[in-house]
Design an enzyme around this catalytic site. Structure first.
Site, PDB file in Angstrom:
ATOM      1  N   GLU A  89       1.067 -17.208 -10.102  1.00 22.94           N
ATOM      2  CA  GLU A  89       1.904 -16.177 -10.727  1.00 22.94           C
ATOM      3  C   GLU A  89       3.230 -16.050 -10.382  1.00 22.94           C
ATOM      4  O   GLU A  89       4.211 -15.255 -11.152  1.00 22.94           O
ATOM      5  CB  GLU A  89       1.383 -14.688 -10.448  1.00 22.94           C
ATOM      6  CG  GLU A  89      -0.286 -14.697 -11.114  1.00 22.94           C
ATOM      7  CD  GLU A  89      -0.514 -13.127 -10.794  1.00 22.94           C
ATOM      8  OE1 GLU A  89      -1.534 -13.051 -11.537  1.00 22.94           O
ATOM      9  OE2 GLU A  89      -0.292 -12.485 -10.188  1.00 22.94           O
ATOM     10  N   HIS A 108      -5.188  -8.477  -5.987  1.00 20.19           N
ATOM     11  CA  HIS A 108      -4.478  -9.674  -5.450  1.00 20.19           C
ATOM     12  C   HIS A 108      -2.899  -9.389  -5.230  1.00 20.19           C
ATOM     13  O   HIS A 108      -2.244 -10.163  -4.467  1.00 20.19           O
ATOM     14  CB  HIS A 108      -4.898 -10.956  -5.852  1.00 20.19           C
ATOM     15  CG  HIS A 108      -4.365 -11.002  -7.358  1.00 20.19           C
ATOM     16  ND1 HIS A 108      -5.004 -10.642  -8.559  1.00 20.19           N
ATOM     17  CD2 HIS A 108      -3.019 -11.787  -7.928  1.00 20.19           C
ATOM     18  CE1 HIS A 108      -4.369 -11.144  -9.521  1.00 20.19           C
ATOM     19  NE2 HIS A 108      -3.250 -11.751  -9.213  1.00 20.19           N
ATOM     20  N   TYR A 154       0.820  -1.282  -0.064  1.00 16.67           N
ATOM     21  CA  TYR A 154       0.026  -0.092  -0.148  1.00 16.67           C
ATOM     22  C   TYR A 154       0.758   1.388   0.041  1.00 16.67           C
ATOM     23  O   TYR A 154       0.525   2.304  -0.690  1.00 16.67           O
ATOM     24  CB  TYR A 154      -0.993  -0.129   1.241  1.00 16.67           C
ATOM     25  CG  TYR A 154      -1.697  -1.258   1.136  1.00 16.67           C
ATOM     26  CD1 TYR A 154      -2.739  -1.148   0.356  1.00 16.67           C
ATOM     27  CD2 TYR A 154      -1.691  -2.380   2.043  1.00 16.67           C
ATOM     28  CE1 TYR A 154      -3.807  -2.390   0.316  1.00 16.67           C
ATOM     29  CE2 TYR A 154      -2.431  -3.488   2.047  1.00 16.67           C
ATOM     30  CZ  TYR A 154      -3.631  -3.417   1.453  1.00 16.67           C
ATOM     31  OH  TYR A 154      -4.479  -4.558   1.212  1.00 16.67           O
TER      32      TYR A 154
END
Length: 271
Positions: A270, A244, A212
């Protein structure tokens, strides 16, 4: 898009239940033999099932899913050769799905939705004349309830559209194909700040994680980390806007509107 659901649905449901079992029971050291036995498939069929939807070997997936560094943000820059120009940055791989995100000012007259099978759980896809407005997982929230709350003045109909098919095609290609897909129009009720955050998330390459605080710096406003968290949590189109990939600065996966276990699966695929 020619979707053979009679073939795809049971296979995706089997994979979905298996992925959930692997995480719930902490199958850290599972072998291909044990996994095949649990699935009731041969070893080749098990390998093929994972490759078909995840684009990844099942044992490699397990290793990545339980890796301590799964949610670690790599701050290291790749070393530049002395022959490289120092005023040029290495080119990043492009985001897999490009969106054109627009803000809906007025409620559309009609909104359409349909539900599709997927190996991460059934997905609820909704759209109106301007674009996709919702893509959510049915086991985590009832899509029609969220849709009616977002568009209380619109007539909501269960009807499959070309835009639904386009979004579903993107999901089915998400992990296993590299060719470009058409730009998907997304038209949602949102604030300009939320769209700024979502557009930043679109720029992330696969396996690229941010915190964030990273997003706040990208937006040139270090004081908006909490507001960014709210914007990430309000994401109405799962996967297409890759919320995500936002993790905690501590290196923990963090929360996810559609389940932390699902986020762990996504990051492992991923990785």
């Amino acid at each position: 898009m020619d979707s053979d659901f009679s073939y795809q649905s049971p296979r995706m449901d089997l994979l979905f239940r298996t992925l959930k079992w692997m995480l719930d029971s902490q199958q850290i050291g599972v072998t291909i033999e044990e996994l095949s036995k649990h699935l009731g498939l041969g070893e080749w069929e098990t390998q093929h099932l994972f490759q078909e939807y995840l684009g990844k070997d099942p044992i490699r997936f397990v290793q990545d899913a339980f890796a301590p560094s799964l949610a670690r943000v790599d701050k290291q820059q790749a070393q530049i050769s002395i022959f490289d120009s120092f005023d040029e940055e290495p080119e990043k791989p492009a985001s897999h799905i490009d969106l054109d995100i627009q803000i809906v000012e007025e409620s559309p007259e009609e909104v359409y939705y349909s539900i599709f099978p997927y190996f991460l759980g059934n997905v609820f896809i909704a759209s109106h004349e301007s674009g996709i407005c919702q893509l959510t997982f049915e086991d985590a929230e009832v899509g029609s309830i969220r849709l009616r709350r977002a568009f209380p003045k619109s007539t909501v109909k269960e009807e499959r559209t070309e835009l639904h098919e386009l979004a579903y095609q993107a999901l089915m290609s998400y992990f296993v194909k590299t060719e470009d897909l058409p730009v998907i129009p997304v038209a949602v009720k949102a604030t300009p700040f939320q769209v700024r955050v979502w557009n930043e998330l679109q720029l992330l390459a696969k396996s690229e994680l941010v915190t964030y605080e990273d997003l706040a710096r990208k937006l040139h406003d270090p004081g908006v980390s909490k507001a960014i968290g709210a914007a990430v949590g309000a994401n109405p189109v799962a996967l297409l806007i890759p919320c995500h990939r936002v993790v905690r600065q501590s290196g923990k996966i963090g929360t996810f509107r559609w389940g932390s276990w699902r986020k762990q699966i996504l990051l492992a695929i991923e990785k």
